[in-house]
Write an enzyme that holds these catalytic residues in place. Structure first.
Site, short mmCIF file in Angstrom:
data_model
loop_
_atom_site.label_atom_id
_atom_site.label_comp_id
_atom_site.label_asym_id
_atom_site.label_seq_id
_atom_site.Cartn_x
_atom_site.Cartn_y
_atom_site.Cartn_z
N TYR A 133 0.82 -1.21 0.00
CA TYR A 133 0.00 0.00 0.00
C TYR A 133 0.86 1.26 0.00
O TYR A 133 0.68 2.17 -0.82
CB TYR A 133 -0.93 -0.02 1.21
CG TYR A 133 -1.81 1.20 1.31
CD1 TYR A 133 -2.91 1.34 0.48
CD2 TYR A 133 -1.54 2.21 2.23
CE1 TYR A 133 -3.71 2.47 0.55
CE2 TYR A 133 -2.33 3.34 2.31
CZ TYR A 133 -3.42 3.46 1.47
OH TYR A 133 -4.22 4.58 1.54
N ASP A 228 -4.41 10.24 1.94
CA ASP A 228 -4.54 8.94 2.61
C ASP A 228 -5.43 9.12 3.84
O ASP A 228 -5.21 8.52 4.88
CB ASP A 228 -3.14 8.46 3.03
CG ASP A 228 -3.18 7.07 3.66
OD1 ASP A 228 -4.00 6.25 3.23
OD2 ASP A 228 -2.39 6.83 4.59
N TYR A 297 -6.28 -6.57 3.47
CA TYR A 297 -7.45 -5.73 3.19
C TYR A 297 -8.59 -6.59 2.64
O TYR A 297 -8.33 -7.65 2.05
CB TYR A 297 -7.09 -4.63 2.18
CG TYR A 297 -6.27 -3.51 2.75
CD1 TYR A 297 -6.00 -3.40 4.10
CD2 TYR A 297 -5.75 -2.52 1.91
CE1 TYR A 297 -5.25 -2.36 4.61
CE2 TYR A 297 -4.98 -1.47 2.42
CZ TYR A 297 -4.73 -1.41 3.76
OH TYR A 297 -3.96 -0.37 4.27
#
Lengths: 361, 361
Positions: A133, A228, A297
């Site tokens: 990520y 973010d 995730y």
């Protein structure tokens, strides 16, 4: 761990979002039903094993256990945004638990993913896969433009994106807006390899809301803005009705770029075609969707939206500013190791979509 | 569902691998601890709700529940190969449960992934994401060579890979070796869009072991062999000590190709570099690793190993035999729809690896 105690004393302890009587280590379950009888700051206070009762697998007295699965000794990543599925991680220890004025935080030691950071009950980051990520949300925008110099990060308080920006030697200034100082402290304490990004002398930390910061930002300042802050961004999120993205455009130079987390390929909760249409109108440059595998995730992938403003055309799919991770000296910055995930081939590959997703966009 | 009853009568019912008192639909749990008091053929026989007991979340009397997580009303995909994590799917109904002479099978209706096929307790296929696995394991090899004509499938009894092979109009003959006729019948009954592959008149079904079939196969027969029989292939699996792959090479023509499922990028259980080295020695052509996102599989990705034999060089990363899914007529075969996942861009992208994986191979 003196610093842990300091943190725990500084902040009001919150409530457990996983079962209070979760097992610690291999000793099995510790009994008791509700929070009042259970643990304190993540340490199980009653070590004697008792039979599991109905309460143990229920959050409350309603029949919501089927919708909201829990198991003692495991952390359940479950979101009503993606109902009917949950990813469970076995937990060895609760390393930290506390609540800032904004949010609840936990640091868990998991057996399969290393340390895990949980924010308001949702998994944010694991040591195992944070590289995917952090590296992708950073290098997809920064490697798509030549010699980025000024970068703004909104959110990303863990410091991992700062660590990745730090690898770019062309960068002279990095602003970060993070609301929650406690979050930064917890990351500094428990995830030093992530929070190492703050050690870069080019970083200026602003403890404030990103929207407020943008309001006073000088126009045309930034080569790149990484957002973010909204996790996950939802269709009804206030930013879509606000001038947030117009302010992002104003703060970017001509041909500047923005990257923001988008949704999973497999379980779309946003109207992505609509969002892309909107972004094309606002940014007036390129708009592209990319994705990367992140096993912790939901559905194992995460998407990114990349936008550029009017000006020199940006082709996000072909990096013009490669990070050569074999040339360690030039791509370390404050990081201790070269990138684990990102490389130029993965950059371009991340824009290739399965047909069902390509046809939708 | 008459056919279901027929299937259930034909085969000896097995044991539940998920909690016997799992909830069916929205009615909550039905009580009872062990199998003897619980359900029958996947239909809950006691509809009155009773308190959950310790047995409900334990497989047996040991303390293995922490290692082997279970929740009533949810199916847990958990494997000791990837300890410390589990993917849970909420189940609405058990549509079928039975046991052949080889293995135990369940068909579950899940809320998030549609129908799910479970073999000996391990998730095999979901309606939601079967496209990714079936299309990639088929078209990665078949699109890498010009005009494949003869194809052998070992395993893959669900029929989905047959459906995908069927899209290739150059193919004149498809052999499939599947041991378990009951598995085929269950797929035909519950997953007609997958098992549709058997309707292709080019298919010859051999109910037998793939190794036995290979022993008597004429040398140089096949353009491509797809192996979907070992799930997952483990380092200690007997095939690595057997002449299985030598027989595959012998059955392939010069410059022929094999594709076999490999491991997850994130949780390697095989020594992949060693395996690739071995395959290079056996196949004497190209050997490449590819991967695709499959959210219902552990860690959300699955890998593939592609090998070619001596002869015309095969570059797996650049498809020479594209399936144009916009030209529906030429890429349907017996399938009702064009490919959902595979396209030429995804083909090439699937060989791009994160740095940590690239450096390992």
């Amino acid at each position: 761990m003196q610093a842990v105690e300091k943190l725990q004393q500084s902040y009001r302890p919150g409530t457990f979002l996983i079962s209070d009587n979760m097992a610690i280590g291999d000793e099995g379950k510790c009994g008791g039903g509700g929070k009042e009888k259970g643990s304190e700051n993540g340490v199980c206070s009653d070590a004697s094993a008792k039979p599991i009762t109905e309460n143990d697998v229920r959050r409350d007295d309603s029949s919501s256990d089927l919708e909201n699965p829990q198991l003692p000794g495991w952390f359940a990543e479950y979101s009503p945004l993606w109902p009917g599925q949950a990813h469970f991680l076995k937990i060895e220890k609760v390393l930290f638990e506390g609540k800032s004025q904004y949010q609840h935080m936990m640091v868990l030691e998991s057996t399969a993913y290393g340390k895990v950071f949980v924010l308001d009950g949702a998994l944010q980051l694991t040591e195992k896969d944070e590289c995917a990520y952090q590296e992708m949300i950073t290098h997809l925008p920064l490697c798509s433009i030549p010699k980025p110099q000024k970068v703004l990060l909104i959110g990303g308080g863990d410091g991992g994106i700062l660590r990745e920006i730090s690898r770019h030697s062309s960068v002279v200034h990095i602003d970060i807006c993070e609301m929650d100082m406690m979050l930064i402290d917890v990351y500094r304490e428990f995830f030093p390899e992530v929070a190492v990004g703050y050690e870069d002398p080019r970083v200026r930390l602003h403890i404030m809301d990103g929207s407020e910061f943008l309001k006073s930002a000088q126009g045309g300042t930034y080569d790149a803005i990484i957002v973010d802050a909204f996790d996950p961004i939802r269709p009804e999120h206030e930013i879509f009705g606000s001038p947030f993205f117009e302010m992002v455009v104003k703060a970017l130079r001509e041909g500047g770029v923005m990257c923001i987390q988008a949704e999973s390929l497999w379980f779309p909760s946003l109207n992505l075609p609509q969002l892309i249409h909107t972004f094309k109108n606002i940014f007036k440059g390129s708009v592209n969707y990319a994705w990367a595998p992140v096993p912790a995730y939901p559905s194992g992938v995460i998407g990114f939206l990349l936008c550029s403003t009017e000006g020199p055309r940006v082709d996000f799919t072909r990096p013009v500013n490669p990070l050569n991770h074999h040339d360690a000296a030039s791509s370390l910055g404050v990081a201790k190791e070269p990138p684990k995930f990102y490389n130029a081939e993965m950059h371009s590959a991340s824009f290739c979509l399965p047909s069902f997703a390509r046809d939708r966009l």
